[in-house]
Write an enzyme that holds these catalytic residues in place. Structure first.
Site, PDB file in Angstrom:
ATOM      1  N   ARG A 279      47.379 -76.096  46.325  1.00  0.00           N
ATOM      2  CA  ARG A 279      47.824 -76.441  47.686  1.00  0.00           C
ATOM      3  C   ARG A 279      48.317 -77.879  47.764  1.00  0.00           C
ATOM      4  NH1 ARG A 279      43.478 -72.951  51.296  1.00  0.00           N
ATOM      5  NH2 ARG A 279      44.902 -71.206  51.564  1.00  0.00           N
TER       6      ARG A 279
ATOM      7  N   LYS B  36      39.337 -52.132  51.571  1.00  0.00           N
ATOM      8  CA  LYS B  36      39.126 -51.257  52.726  1.00  0.00           C
ATOM      9  C   LYS B  36      40.352 -51.082  53.609  1.00  0.00           C
ATOM     10  CE  LYS B  36      34.216 -52.071  53.333  1.00  0.00           C
ATOM     11  NZ  LYS B  36      33.223 -52.660  54.224  1.00  0.00           N
TER      12      LYS B  36
ATOM     13  N   GLY C 178      45.114 -65.386  55.631  1.00  0.00           N
ATOM     14  CA  GLY C 178      45.178 -64.804  56.972  1.00  0.00           C
ATOM     15  C   GLY C 178      46.578 -64.812  57.554  1.00  0.00           C
TER      16      GLY C 178
HETATM   17  P1  AMP Z   1      40.934 -57.078  49.617  1.00  0.00           P
HETATM   18  O1  AMP Z   1      40.119 -58.317  49.781  1.00  0.00           O
HETATM   19  O2  AMP Z   1      40.839 -56.128  50.758  1.00  0.00           O
HETATM   20  O3  AMP Z   1      42.366 -57.341  49.191  1.00  0.00           O
HETATM   21  O4  AMP Z   1      40.237 -56.274  48.438  1.00  0.00           O
HETATM   22  C1  AMP Z   1      40.197 -56.749  47.143  1.00  0.00           C
HETATM   23  C2  AMP Z   1      39.018 -56.144  46.464  1.00  0.00           C
HETATM   24  O5  AMP Z   1      39.145 -54.731  46.438  1.00  0.00           O
HETATM   25  C3  AMP Z   1      38.877 -56.570  45.020  1.00  0.00           C
HETATM   26  O6  AMP Z   1      37.702 -57.303  44.891  1.00  0.00           O
HETATM   27  C4  AMP Z   1      38.808 -55.275  44.254  1.00  0.00           C
HETATM   28  O7  AMP Z   1      37.830 -55.284  43.250  1.00  0.00           O
HETATM   29  C5  AMP Z   1      38.448 -54.262  45.309  1.00  0.00           C
HETATM   30  N1  AMP Z   1      38.882 -52.914  44.947  1.00  0.00           N
HETATM   31  C6  AMP Z   1      40.118 -52.516  44.667  1.00  0.00           C
HETATM   32  N2  AMP Z   1      40.131 -51.198  44.342  1.00  0.00           N
HETATM   33  C7  AMP Z   1      38.870 -50.762  44.431  1.00  0.00           C
HETATM   34  C8  AMP Z   1      38.241 -49.492  44.224  1.00  0.00           C
HETATM   35  N3  AMP Z   1      38.965 -48.416  43.855  1.00  0.00           N
HETATM   36  N4  AMP Z   1      36.913 -49.393  44.421  1.00  0.00           N
HETATM   37  C9  AMP Z   1      36.213 -50.490  44.796  1.00  0.00           C
HETATM   38  N5  AMP Z   1      36.734 -51.714  45.001  1.00  0.00           N
HETATM   39  C10 AMP Z   1      38.060 -51.848  44.827  1.00  0.00           C
END
Ligand code: AMP
Length: 398
Positions: free
Chosen positions: A37, A198, A379
């Protein structure tokens, strides 16, 4: 969108220019551990200093909630910023008030000075007009160079743009131009990759994208919710069963909008969440056992997705396709990121990626430099993918 840039700022010799930057860097034991950054600030700060401005850097650090605290001081960051700039950087222990005004008046043209954490003032996060006016008193012009803070309407990110002549800094300008090419006025066909843990955290992103892109590639844990909505038994996989109706709605809306949704049809599965587990296997998503978890998109799906990208002109990417932090569940993310990088390098694809985990995943794949643009904003990047107007950006609109 149109906004003024440093090309429009005119003669700033001797003038005090307030520049909002993002100095919210990771620190350990008083030392900056990642200066990405800080390096992003160099173009704007050096250009203004070279034009003879008295450059005043505004930034927040941590969440001090309007109270002064040593642990949230910006002073320890000054040496790392000076190193990134390759020139001296001064420090003033407040961003408003009589003492700060006197200190600013004594600065030399061409100097760069960090002002103490804007969030030491309660009015910063409230965008309080009195705080805005107090900070504005220090400067003749305002430059916003912190896209990553532009989703917040705070005094230093939004308020100042209304009371001083306001311009986008070079990093902000590059970010806005890249985002405009990716989703504002993109060349079609456009693909979006949305992955991550999620659905619930990216519902608004998915809803917005189905009306914007030609191909929506859903991976990561969130793909499991969509698979479940389509009647697939995803076993022990991370899955938000309470959101299957919402997933169905998104699938329907995509259909109506002519957006093709790509869900994985094969996967890397395992019984435990560990590196190279004994139970690892590759299977069709319809044959996941009740005690197995889908942890990555499978090889056949990745190949098909690579073929989709080859037909596209524009790509926007947020989120990993699998649990990429542990091997071999980084395979799909790495493979598809390499395809996107190769297409970008040969000039057939404009690729824009962003979000914290996404940058880590692209760095892990070793391809971040080959993407057309990688945003380190978290964000703000997501809100932009949701189609929201960012107050800090809107305030710069000419
Ligand atoms: P996010 O912060 O929503 O972008 O999510 C990223 C996280 O999702 C990472 O830490 C990944 O390890 C997790 N992730 C991705 N695919 C899967 C999966 N199939 N099952 C569990 N965790 C996952």
């Amino acid at each position: 969108m149109t906004f003024k840039t440093l090309d429009d700022i005119g003669d700033v010799a001797g003038k005090a220019v307030l520049v909002r930057e993002d100095l919210n860097v990771p620190m350990a034991n008083g030392v900056v551990t990642d200066d990405t950054r800080l390096r992003a600030t160099v173009a704007t700060l050096a250009e203004l200093a070279d034009k003879g401005a008295r450059v005043l850097v505004l930034a927040h650090f941590g969440r001090p909630k309007g109270e002064r605290s040593a642990e949230n001081s910006l002073e320890p960051i000054v040496p790392a910023l000076a190193a990134a700039l390759g020139r001296p950087v001064g420090f003033i222990a407040d961003c408003a008030g009589a003492e700060a005004e006197a200190a600013v008046a004594a600065l030399q043209p061409g100097s760069i000075t960090v002002l103490e954490n804007t969030r030491f003032h309660k009015g910063e996060e409230k965008n309080d007009p009195a705080t805005v006016a107090a900070i504005a008193k220090l400067g003749d012009a305002y430059v916003n160079d912190a896209f990553s803070a532009a989703h917040r309407a705070h005094a230093s990110t939004e308020g100042l743009a209304h009371v001083l002549p306001a311009y986008a800094g070079r990093a902000m300008q590059a970010e806005l131009e890249a985002l405009e090419k990716a989703l504002g006025k993109p060349e079609h066909p456009v693909a979006a990759v949305v992955g991550g843990a999620k659905v619930s955290t990216k519902l608004d992103v998915l809803k917005h994208l189905v009306g914007k892109v030609d191909h929506l590639i859903i991976g990561g844990g969130m793909a499991n919710t969509f698979l479940a909505a389509r009647g697939v038994d995803v076993g022990k996989s991370l899955c938000e069963h309470d959101l299957t109706a919402t997933a169905d709605e998104i699938l329907d809306n995509a259909d109506k909008a002519g957006c093709t949704i790509h869900l994985p049809y094969d996967a890397q599965v395992a019984k435990e969440f560990a590196a190279n587990p004994a139970s690892l296997r590759i299977t069709n998503v319809h044959e996941v056992a009740p005690d197995e978890m889908i942890l990555d998109v499978g090889p056949q799906a990745v190949e098909a997705l690579a073929d989709v990208l080859k037909t596209c002109k524009t790509l926007v990417w947020n989120g990993p396709l699998g649990a990429f932090e542990i091997e071999p569940f980084d395979t799909a993310t790495v493979a598809l990121a390499r395809t996107a990088a190769a297409l970008s390098k040969e000039g057939s694809l404009i690729s824009v990626a962003g979000g914290g985990d996404t940058v880590a995943a692209l760095n892990h794949a070793g391809v971040a430099a080959d993407f057309s643009y990688v945003s380190t904003a978290g964000g703000a990047f997501l809100e932009w993918m949701e189609g929201k107007e960012l107050p800090g950006v809107a305030a710069l609109e000419a």
